[in-house]
Scaffold this motif. Structure first.
Motif, PDB file in Angstrom:
ATOM      1  N   UNK B  46       0.453  -0.930  -0.064  1.00 41.76           N
ATOM      2  CA  UNK B  46       0.231   0.012  -0.140  1.00 41.76           C
ATOM      3  C   UNK B  46       0.879   1.342  -0.270  1.00 41.76           C
ATOM      4  N   UNK B  47       0.696   1.996  -0.826  1.00 40.17           N
ATOM      5  CA  UNK B  47       1.144   3.966  -0.720  1.00 40.17           C
ATOM      6  C   UNK B  47       0.154   4.690  -0.683  1.00 40.17           C
ATOM      7  N   UNK B  48       0.828   5.948  -0.100  1.00 40.70           N
ATOM      8  CA  UNK B  48       0.042   6.462  -0.189  1.00 40.70           C
ATOM      9  C   UNK B  48      -0.257   7.599  -1.863  1.00 40.70           C
ATOM     10  N   UNK B  50      -1.279   9.943  -4.440  1.00 46.00           N
ATOM     11  CA  UNK B  50      -1.812  10.528  -4.215  1.00 46.00           C
ATOM     12  C   UNK B  50      -2.488  11.394  -6.411  1.00 46.00           C
ATOM     13  N   UNK B 148     -11.008  -6.602   0.301  1.00 52.63           N
ATOM     14  CA  UNK B 148      -9.591  -6.682   0.755  1.00 52.63           C
ATOM     15  C   UNK B 148      -9.219  -7.116   1.483  1.00 52.63           C
ATOM     16  N   UNK B 149      -9.967  -7.094   3.235  1.00 54.04           N
ATOM     17  CA  UNK B 149      -9.784  -7.540   4.198  1.00 54.04           C
ATOM     18  C   UNK B 149      -9.059  -9.549   4.047  1.00 54.04           C
ATOM     19  N   UNK B 219      -4.916   4.290  -7.987  1.00 52.32           N
ATOM     20  CA  UNK B 219      -7.189   4.539  -7.525  1.00 52.32           C
ATOM     21  C   UNK B 219      -6.436   3.461  -6.031  1.00 52.32           C
ATOM     22  N   UNK B 220      -6.410   2.229  -5.860  1.00 51.10           N
ATOM     23  CA  UNK B 220      -6.288   1.489  -5.323  1.00 51.10           C
ATOM     24  C   UNK B 220      -5.080   1.424  -4.747  1.00 51.10           C
ATOM     25  N   UNK B 221      -4.070   2.651  -4.596  1.00 51.45           N
ATOM     26  CA  UNK B 221      -3.537   2.792  -4.240  1.00 51.45           C
ATOM     27  C   UNK B 221      -2.352   1.624  -3.635  1.00 51.45           C
TER      28      UNK B 221
END
Lengths: 362, 304
Positions: B46-48, B50, B148-149, B219-221
């Motif tokens: 995962x990444x933030x 932008x 996702x979980x 979009x899915x980061x």
């Protein structure tokens, strides 16, 4: 002879020119100014600021102008600008209890300290087209100002309920608890309420409206009442490190909705009312109310309720509420997919050939 | 992120923005994610992500990855559907020309960074090159498990039985695995990974590739990676080995029988022809052959 399609770059540039020209429209008609949009399409500006997550009326008005009134496109423009801005800190939480109220209504009590203030609303208008507006030279009516000032003391209705313990207590997170920021970090699940509220605050009004509506029709019913809706101006304060005390940066207009919902109680909690919360920039009541309904629905886990409806499913709601994301991904289907489609063609042909061969053999 | 710690912005040709659009702090965050991704091949980090000035779904993940690894002396190639001149490839190339002022090329061997959507170039890549994929849905298990979980748990436990069952069901129903693109792979013997919607024709090129392969989903980061010389196996069964697309025809322009072909409809009477999807590969082959008329066009149906 087949010639591969070239000239994408030129086509794009020409398309930009075309859209600029179409935006301006008939040159015989005066061009719309940013001030006109801000003043006369104020509710559109409010929506763009709310879902664009940036409080700046002029920039929101500019985005609306640039997007030819396509509000989701305008929200996108504002977001893409917002993400480049430096962050120098977080403000002190705004205090809506100290709001200069312009509108405040409660559906739970007839009379409340501070009174009901109807303020500006389309609620009781008859939706008849006002042909008088066709004439843009005509005199418009002036609002009459109230004979008395609005009461300065406007306790929140939910606080009044709280005095008797009838509604769940809402305790603020301790100041040192870091609050997640969904514009900087990817969403993770399960999400806590502050993160959910951030997501709902910038979520698409239409999507939340539909979800909120679905809870009223039985998909995750939670018996809502409008405890209070208030609209007005609040001060934004900031504590600069070098000063150590809050200074006022300015004022913003917000709409706040506090829903009061029934809760029958669980093994650990007695029956009491629970809360759903909605807050928007500017005047966006429909959005604030929808947000409050969905916020309450998403609290099912914390309140030991069965999560059976879409509005109670935080992954479903939070992953699909953002209209900039949704609009982009839906519309990306316009991009070329020749290669994948060719792959499908090859596969479908081979499957049909295999089926044909099998039939012939039988 | 005070002004004091922010590195000096090296302005691109587009004034007012940092080199390659993203601010240096954001690039650093993305580079850290890329390092993690390279360390755990095939794992979705995962990444933030932008908000970019291009729409989600149009390559924002790939653009952020490219912006973070791009230097002033890099040479960038951008392709979409294998072609350098499709509108979105043009738009992304122009974005980097404007914001970073880097050199761009159509020549696969000249590029140090290649951003792609839906294809891997036909020409073999070499060490030192970076291939950046635009990824719409990074989760190969998404069609089996929308949550996702849950899917993260399945990856953590390497619980990939459901995927094999799905492939088996395809064979039982259709006699073959009915996935023609975005065909799932297993990276370094551990993570089942989405190769992005490239045709399965390109899957074998991912295996032991000397270039670094980076995948960005805006979009899915998520960011994930396949480091150079990493094992990449397309999922299959012993009695139903993985196969790639084949054509009876060859490219009508260059005669290649080894490249991925696009079908072009030439009239409304069923006429069609096949041409290379990789436009640079095709142009090179056309330039290299003698000036005589192409004898291959006969093979492509009614093309004239």
């Amino acid at each position: 002879m087949y010639v591969a399609v070239k000239g994408g770059e030129k086509a794009i540039l020409n398309s930009h020119r075309l859209i600029e020209d179409e935006r301006r429209g008939d040159r015989g008609i005066p061009e719309l100014s940013i001030a006109q949009i801000d003043e006369q399409l104020g509710l559109a500006v409010d929506r763009v600021m709310t879902e664009g997550s940036l409080y700046d009326r002029r920039l929101a008005a500019l985005a609306i102008k640039q997007a030819q009134g396509d509000l989701i496109e305008a929200i996108f423009l504002l977001r893409a600008y917002r993400t480049t801005l430096p962050r120098f800190g977080a403000s002190v939480p705004i205090d809506t209890g100290r709001m200069q109220v312009r509108r405040r209504i409660s559906a739970t009590y007839k009379d409340i300290p501070g009174g009901q203030v109807l303020g500006p609303t389309y609620d009781y208008t008859h939706r008849l087209l006002d042909f008088g507006l066709m004439d843009d030279e005509a005199e418009r009516c002036q609002a009459v100002s109230a004979p008395a000032e609005v009461d300065a003391a406007m306790p929140r209705v939910t606080d009044l309920l709280g005095r008797d313990g009838l509604i769940e207590e809402e305790t603020a997170e301790p100041d040192e608890t870091p609050i997640a920021d969904l514009t900087r970090d990817p969403l993770t699940f399960p999400a806590e309420r502050p993160l959910r509220l951030q997501n709902l605050a910038r979520g698409d009004e239409g999507f939340l409206l539909g979800l909120g509506y679905s809870t009223q029709r039985g998909y995750g019913r939670n018996h809502p009442f409008v405890g209070e809706i208030r609209l007005g101006e609040v001060a934004v304060e900031f504590v600069p490190e070098e000063l150590g005390f809050p200074i006022e940066l300015g004022e913003i207009t917000v709409t706040e909705c506090q829903m009061v919902n029934q809760f029958k109680g669980s093994k650990t909690k007695p029956a009491q009312f629970t809360r759903g919360y909605g807050l928007t920039f500017g005047h966006c009541e429909r959005k604030a109310m929808s947000m409050a309904l969905v916020d309450r629905a998403l609290r099912c886990r914390e309140l030991d309720e069965d999560a059976t409806a879409p509005a109670q499913d935080e992954e479903f709601v939070m992953m699909h509420s953002d209209n900039v994301e949704a609009s982009g991904f839906v519309q990306h289907l316009k991009l070329p997919h020749y290669v994948d489609f060719q792959a499908e063609l090859v596969m479908v042909r081979s499957m049909r050939a295999a089926a044909g061969a099998k039939e012939a053999a039988e | 992120m005070s002004a004091a710690t922010a590195p000096v912005a090296t302005g691109g040709p587009e004034t007012g923005y940092n080199f390659a659009y993203l601010d240096e702090q954001t690039k650093r965050m993305i580079r850290r994610t890329i390092l993690k991704a390279v360390a755990i091949p095939g794992y979705q980090c995962p990444f933030g992500g932008r908000e970019m000035p291009l729409p989600y779904g149009w390559g924002t993940g790939g653009i952020q990855v490219t912006a973070s690894v791009l230097g002033a002396d890099d040479t960038l190639k951008v392709i979409d559907q294998g072609a350098d001149d499709t509108t979105n490839a043009v738009s992304i190339r122009r974005f980097f020309e404007r914001t970073a002022g880097v050199a761009t090329t159509e020549r696969t061997e000249e590029a140090t960074i290649i951003q792609t959507r839906h294809r891997i170039p036909e020409a073999p890549l070499r060490e030192g090159q970076v291939l950046v994929y635009q990824v719409p849905i990074p989760e190969p298990l998404r069609w089996l498990e929308p949550r996702e979980t849950e899917s993260r748990k399945m990856h953590a436990l390497a619980e990939y039985g459901a995927m094999h069952v799905r492939l088996y069901e395809d064979i039982a129903h259709h006699g073959q695995i009915a996935t023609a693109y975005d065909y799932p792979v297993k990276v370094n013997g551990r993570y089942v990974t989405a190769p992005s919607p490239i045709p399965k024709f390109d899957n074998p090129k991912m295996h032991m590739n000397p270039a670094i392969q980076l995948f960005g989903a805006g979009r899915e980061k998520r960011i994930y990676a396949i480091p150079p010389y990493t094992r990449v196996e397309s999922l299959d069964f012993e009695d139903h080995p993985f196969e790639v697309q084949r054509w009876d025809e060859v490219c009508a322009l260059c005669g290649s029988s080894e490249s991925y072909l696009d079908e072009v409809i030439t009239d409304d009477r069923g006429g069609h022809m096949f041409v290379c999807s990789d436009t640079y590969y095709c142009a090179e082959r056309q330039a290299a052959r003698p000036a005589a008329a192409a004898p291959w066009s006969e093979a492509g149906g009614s093309a004239k």
